[in-house]
Design a protein around this motif. Structure first.
Motif, PDB file in Angstrom:
ATOM      1  N   LEU A 188      -5.774   0.559  -5.315  1.00 48.95           N
ATOM      2  CA  LEU A 188      -6.434   0.001  -4.147  1.00 48.95           C
ATOM      3  C   LEU A 188      -5.850  -1.376  -3.849  1.00 48.95           C
ATOM      4  O   LEU A 188      -5.828  -2.247  -4.719  1.00 48.95           O
ATOM      5  N   VAL A 189      -5.365  -1.570  -2.635  1.00 42.48           N
ATOM      6  CA  VAL A 189      -4.899  -2.879  -2.172  1.00 42.48           C
ATOM      7  C   VAL A 189      -6.015  -3.492  -1.330  1.00 42.48           C
ATOM      8  O   VAL A 189      -6.476  -2.884  -0.356  1.00 42.48           O
ATOM      9  N   VAL A 190      -6.447  -4.683  -1.722  1.00 44.75           N
ATOM     10  CA  VAL A 190      -7.535  -5.378  -1.025  1.00 44.75           C
ATOM     11  C   VAL A 190      -6.957  -6.635  -0.392  1.00 44.75           C
ATOM     12  O   VAL A 190      -6.342  -7.454  -1.073  1.00 44.75           O
ATOM     13  N   GLU A 191      -7.152  -6.781   0.912  1.00 40.46           N
ATOM     14  CA  GLU A 191      -6.603  -7.943   1.619  1.00 40.46           C
ATOM     15  C   GLU A 191      -7.714  -8.902   2.018  1.00 40.46           C
ATOM     16  O   GLU A 191      -8.698  -8.508   2.647  1.00 40.46           O
ATOM     17  N   GLY A 192      -7.531 -10.165   1.661  1.00 41.46           N
ATOM     18  CA  GLY A 192      -8.462 -11.194   2.097  1.00 41.46           C
ATOM     19  C   GLY A 192      -8.204 -11.570   3.549  1.00 41.46           C
ATOM     20  O   GLY A 192      -7.499 -10.875   4.287  1.00 41.46           O
ATOM     21  N   ALA A 193      -8.786 -12.693   3.964  1.00 43.45           N
ATOM     22  CA  ALA A 193      -8.612 -13.181   5.336  1.00 43.45           C
ATOM     23  C   ALA A 193      -8.055 -14.590   5.284  1.00 43.45           C
ATOM     24  O   ALA A 193      -8.586 -15.439   4.561  1.00 43.45           O
ATOM     25  N   GLY A 194      -6.986 -14.842   6.034  1.00 43.79           N
ATOM     26  CA  GLY A 194      -6.433 -16.185   6.066  1.00 43.79           C
ATOM     27  C   GLY A 194      -5.988 -16.651   4.691  1.00 43.79           C
ATOM     28  O   GLY A 194      -5.323 -15.924   3.961  1.00 43.79           O
ATOM     29  N   GLY A 195      -6.369 -17.873   4.340  1.00 40.82           N
ATOM     30  CA  GLY A 195      -5.979 -18.438   3.059  1.00 40.82           C
ATOM     31  C   GLY A 195      -7.010 -18.221   1.965  1.00 40.82           C
ATOM     32  O   GLY A 195      -8.067 -17.624   2.185  1.00 40.82           O
ATOM     33  N   VAL A 196      -6.688 -18.739   0.805  1.00 42.00           N
ATOM     34  CA  VAL A 196      -7.507 -18.530  -0.396  1.00 42.00           C
ATOM     35  C   VAL A 196      -8.936 -19.046  -0.233  1.00 42.00           C
ATOM     36  O   VAL A 196      -9.895 -18.422  -0.695  1.00 42.00           O
ATOM     37  N   MET A 197      -9.089 -20.191   0.433  1.00 40.99           N
ATOM     38  CA  MET A 197     -10.382 -20.859   0.497  1.00 40.99           C
ATOM     39  C   MET A 197     -11.173 -20.549   1.766  1.00 40.99           C
ATOM     40  O   MET A 197     -12.161 -21.223   2.070  1.00 40.99           O
ATOM     41  N   VAL A 198     -10.793 -19.542   2.500  1.00 38.07           N
ATOM     42  CA  VAL A 198     -11.511 -19.199   3.728  1.00 38.07           C
ATOM     43  C   VAL A 198     -12.973 -18.887   3.402  1.00 38.07           C
ATOM     44  O   VAL A 198     -13.258 -18.087   2.509  1.00 38.07           O
ATOM     45  N   PRO A 199     -13.922 -19.520   4.118  1.00 37.74           N
ATOM     46  CA  PRO A 199     -15.338 -19.296   3.811  1.00 37.74           C
ATOM     47  C   PRO A 199     -15.874 -17.991   4.382  1.00 37.74           C
ATOM     48  O   PRO A 199     -15.585 -17.629   5.527  1.00 37.74           O
ATOM     49  N   LEU A 200     -16.659 -17.314   3.570  1.00 31.43           N
ATOM     50  CA  LEU A 200     -17.402 -16.140   4.020  1.00 31.43           C
ATOM     51  C   LEU A 200     -18.790 -16.534   4.500  1.00 31.43           C
ATOM     52  O   LEU A 200     -19.344 -15.929   5.421  1.00 31.43           O
ATOM     53  N   THR A 225       0.834  -1.204   0.000  1.00 34.50           N
ATOM     54  CA  THR A 225       0.000   0.000   0.000  1.00 34.50           C
ATOM     55  C   THR A 225       0.866   1.251   0.000  1.00 34.50           C
ATOM     56  O   THR A 225       0.612   2.207  -0.750  1.00 34.50           O
ATOM     57  N   ALA A 226       1.912   1.248   0.823  1.00 36.12           N
ATOM     58  CA  ALA A 226       2.816   2.401   0.873  1.00 36.12           C
ATOM     59  C   ALA A 226       3.583   2.544  -0.437  1.00 36.12           C
ATOM     60  O   ALA A 226       3.708   3.645  -0.984  1.00 36.12           O
TER      61      ALA A 226
END
Length: 206
Positions: free
Chosen positions: A93-105, A23-24
Protein backbone atom coordinates in the motif's frame (compact mmCIF):
# COMPACT_ATOMS: atom_id res chain seq x y z
CA UNK A 1 -0.18 -5.38 4.39
CA UNK A 2 3.13 -3.61 3.74
CA UNK A 3 2.53 0.16 3.66
CA UNK A 4 4.95 2.90 2.66
CA UNK A 5 4.31 6.62 3.13
CA UNK A 6 5.17 9.17 0.45
CA UNK A 7 5.49 12.73 1.72
CA UNK A 8 7.15 15.85 0.38
CA UNK A 9 9.18 18.87 1.34
CA UNK A 10 6.46 21.18 0.03
CA UNK A 11 3.41 21.43 -2.21
CA UNK A 12 4.00 20.85 -5.92
CA UNK A 13 7.28 18.94 -5.64
CA UNK A 14 6.00 16.02 -7.75
CA UNK A 15 4.92 13.81 -4.89
CA UNK A 16 1.82 12.48 -6.64
CA UNK A 17 3.73 11.58 -9.80
CA UNK A 18 6.33 9.79 -7.69
CA UNK A 19 3.59 7.99 -5.75
CA UNK A 20 2.03 6.85 -9.03
CA UNK A 21 5.33 5.49 -10.29
CA UNK A 22 5.98 3.74 -6.99
CA UNK A 23 2.47 2.26 -6.88
CA UNK A 24 2.98 0.78 -10.35
CA UNK A 25 6.52 -0.44 -9.65
CA UNK A 26 5.50 -2.18 -6.42
CA UNK A 27 2.22 -3.56 -7.77
CA UNK A 28 0.60 -1.79 -4.83
CA UNK A 29 -2.71 -0.18 -3.98
CA UNK A 30 -2.82 3.58 -3.38
CA UNK A 31 -4.51 5.69 -0.70
CA UNK A 32 -4.77 9.45 -0.30
CA UNK A 33 -6.35 9.95 3.14
CA UNK A 34 -7.45 13.57 2.60
CA UNK A 35 -8.08 15.16 -0.79
CA UNK A 36 -8.34 18.95 -0.66
CA UNK A 37 -9.42 20.37 -4.01
CA UNK A 38 -11.94 18.73 -6.35
CA UNK A 39 -12.10 21.04 -9.38
CA UNK A 40 -9.25 19.34 -11.24
CA UNK A 41 -8.34 15.68 -11.34
CA UNK A 42 -7.82 14.39 -7.83
CA UNK A 43 -4.54 12.79 -6.81
CA UNK A 44 -6.25 9.39 -6.71
CA UNK A 45 -7.46 9.88 -10.28
CA UNK A 46 -3.98 10.91 -11.42
CA UNK A 47 -2.40 7.89 -9.75
CA UNK A 48 -5.02 5.52 -11.18
CA UNK A 49 -4.38 6.84 -14.69
CA UNK A 50 -0.59 6.68 -14.41
CA UNK A 51 -0.26 3.42 -12.49
CA UNK A 52 -3.20 1.27 -13.58
CA UNK A 53 -3.42 0.10 -9.97
CA UNK A 54 -6.33 0.12 -7.48
CA UNK A 55 -6.96 3.29 -5.50
CA UNK A 56 -8.84 3.33 -2.22
CA UNK A 57 -11.54 5.91 -1.38
CA UNK A 58 -10.31 8.96 0.48
CA UNK A 59 -11.42 9.39 4.08
CA UNK A 60 -12.17 13.04 3.30
CA UNK A 61 -12.90 14.77 -0.01
CA UNK A 62 -12.81 18.53 0.50
CA UNK A 63 -13.70 21.09 -2.15
CA UNK A 64 -11.19 23.85 -1.43
CA UNK A 65 -7.57 23.44 -2.64
CA UNK A 66 -5.99 24.46 0.65
CA UNK A 67 -4.39 23.04 3.75
CA UNK A 68 -6.65 20.19 4.92
CA UNK A 69 -7.57 21.91 8.18
CA UNK A 70 -8.65 25.07 6.36
CA UNK A 71 -10.45 23.19 3.60
CA UNK A 72 -12.38 21.27 6.26
CA UNK A 73 -13.21 24.39 8.26
CA UNK A 74 -14.58 26.05 5.10
CA UNK A 75 -17.14 23.25 4.92
CA UNK A 76 -17.91 23.39 8.63
CA UNK A 77 -16.00 20.16 9.26
CA UNK A 78 -13.22 19.03 11.54
CA UNK A 79 -11.03 16.15 10.38
CA UNK A 80 -11.31 13.22 12.77
CA UNK A 81 -7.86 11.65 12.70
CA UNK A 82 -9.33 8.41 14.08
CA UNK A 83 -10.76 7.96 10.56
CA UNK A 84 -7.22 8.01 9.17
CA UNK A 85 -6.18 4.57 10.39
CA UNK A 86 -4.30 2.67 7.69
CA UNK A 87 -6.77 0.61 5.65
CA UNK A 88 -6.29 -3.13 5.52
CA UNK A 89 -5.48 -4.39 2.04
CA UNK A 90 -3.75 -7.41 0.62
CA UNK A 91 -0.21 -6.78 -0.52
CA UNK A 92 1.49 -3.41 -0.59
CA UNK A 93 0.00 0.00 0.00
CA UNK A 94 1.36 3.42 -1.01
CA UNK A 95 -0.03 6.21 1.18
CA UNK A 96 0.40 9.81 0.05
CA UNK A 97 0.27 12.75 2.42
CA UNK A 98 -0.66 16.31 1.45
CA UNK A 99 1.88 19.03 0.78
CA UNK A 100 4.80 18.95 3.19
CA UNK A 101 5.55 16.97 6.32
CA UNK A 102 4.05 19.48 8.75
CA UNK A 103 0.79 20.20 6.93
CA UNK A 104 -1.98 20.49 9.55
CA UNK A 105 -5.00 18.22 9.53
CA UNK A 106 -6.53 20.11 12.42
CA UNK A 107 -5.24 23.03 14.46
CA UNK A 108 -3.74 20.49 16.87
CA UNK A 109 -2.63 17.57 14.67
CA UNK A 110 -0.31 17.56 11.65
CA UNK A 111 0.38 14.88 9.08
CA UNK A 112 3.67 14.31 10.91
CA UNK A 113 1.75 13.24 14.01
CA UNK A 114 -0.22 10.74 11.94
CA UNK A 115 2.90 9.44 10.19
CA UNK A 116 4.47 8.76 13.59
CA UNK A 117 1.33 6.95 14.71
CA UNK A 118 1.31 4.77 11.60
CA UNK A 119 4.91 3.58 12.20
CA UNK A 120 5.38 2.83 8.49
CA UNK A 121 8.53 3.61 6.47
CA UNK A 122 8.59 7.06 4.87
CA UNK A 123 9.97 8.27 1.54
CA UNK A 124 10.60 12.01 1.29
CA UNK A 125 10.15 13.56 -2.16
CA UNK A 126 12.16 16.72 -2.81
CA UNK A 127 12.74 19.15 -5.66
CA UNK A 128 16.14 19.60 -7.20
CA UNK A 129 15.55 23.36 -7.52
CA UNK A 130 17.08 26.16 -5.44
CA UNK A 131 16.11 25.98 -1.77
CA UNK A 132 15.78 22.23 -1.66
CA UNK A 133 18.72 21.67 0.72
CA UNK A 134 17.06 23.72 3.46
CA UNK A 135 13.58 22.31 2.87
CA UNK A 136 14.84 18.73 2.77
CA UNK A 137 17.02 19.06 5.86
CA UNK A 138 14.16 20.58 7.86
CA UNK A 139 11.73 17.88 6.71
CA UNK A 140 14.16 15.10 7.59
CA UNK A 141 14.80 16.62 11.00
CA UNK A 142 11.07 16.74 11.68
CA UNK A 143 10.51 13.14 10.53
CA UNK A 144 13.39 11.79 12.56
CA UNK A 145 12.45 13.85 15.59
CA UNK A 146 9.00 12.25 15.52
CA UNK A 147 10.53 8.77 15.37
CA UNK A 148 9.62 8.07 11.74
CA UNK A 149 11.74 5.56 9.82
CA UNK A 150 13.00 7.36 6.71
CA UNK A 151 13.81 5.11 3.74
CA UNK A 152 15.48 7.92 1.80
CA UNK A 153 14.96 10.95 -0.39
CA UNK A 154 13.69 10.75 -3.97
CA UNK A 155 14.29 13.78 -6.18
CA UNK A 156 12.04 15.25 -8.83
CA UNK A 157 13.29 17.61 -11.52
CA UNK A 158 16.30 18.39 -13.66
CA UNK A 159 19.59 16.84 -12.51
CA UNK A 160 21.52 18.74 -9.84
CA UNK A 161 24.10 16.15 -8.79
CA UNK A 162 26.04 18.42 -6.43
CA UNK A 163 22.87 19.47 -4.64
CA UNK A 164 21.56 15.90 -4.47
CA UNK A 165 24.88 14.56 -3.18
CA UNK A 166 25.09 17.36 -0.62
CA UNK A 167 21.70 16.43 0.79
CA UNK A 168 22.61 12.75 0.96
CA UNK A 169 25.90 13.46 2.74
CA UNK A 170 24.92 16.33 5.01
CA UNK A 171 21.64 14.77 6.05
CA UNK A 172 23.03 11.22 6.16
CA UNK A 173 20.15 9.92 4.09
CA UNK A 174 19.90 7.44 1.22
CA UNK A 175 19.59 8.94 -2.27
CA UNK A 176 16.77 6.91 -3.83
CA UNK A 177 17.20 8.34 -7.32
CA UNK A 178 15.65 11.06 -9.42
CA UNK A 179 12.73 11.36 -11.81
CA UNK A 180 13.37 14.07 -14.37
CA UNK A 181 10.83 16.21 -16.22
CA UNK A 182 8.53 13.99 -18.29
CA UNK A 183 6.92 15.11 -21.54
CA UNK A 184 4.60 13.55 -22.20
CA UNK A 185 3.72 12.32 -18.73
CA UNK A 186 2.12 8.93 -19.25
CA UNK A 187 2.41 5.43 -17.80
CA UNK A 188 5.17 4.46 -20.23
CA UNK A 189 7.39 7.48 -19.65
CA UNK A 190 6.92 7.22 -15.88
CA UNK A 191 7.80 3.52 -15.87
CA UNK A 192 10.98 4.26 -17.84
CA UNK A 193 11.89 7.07 -15.45
CA UNK A 194 11.43 4.75 -12.48
CA UNK A 195 14.25 2.57 -13.73
CA UNK A 196 16.50 5.16 -12.04
CA UNK A 197 14.79 4.71 -8.65
CA UNK A 198 16.37 2.43 -6.04
CA UNK A 199 13.46 0.01 -5.73
CA UNK A 200 15.50 -2.69 -3.94
CA UNK A 201 16.17 -0.24 -1.09
CA UNK A 202 12.49 0.62 -0.89
CA UNK A 203 11.38 -3.01 -1.01
CA UNK A 204 13.90 -3.91 1.71
CA UNK A 205 12.23 -1.37 3.99
CA UNK A 206 8.77 -2.88 3.60
Amino acid sequence: MKPVIVTGTDTGVGKTVFAAGLTAALGASYWKPVQAGLEDATDSEVVAALSGRPTLPEAYRLKQPASPHLAAETEGLRIDTARLALPQVEGRLVVEGAGGVMVPLTREVSYLDVFARWSAPVILVARTALGTINHTALSLAALRGAGCRVVGVAFMGAPEPEVEDSIAQICRVRHLGRVGPLAPLDPQSLARAFEAIDLPAIEAAL
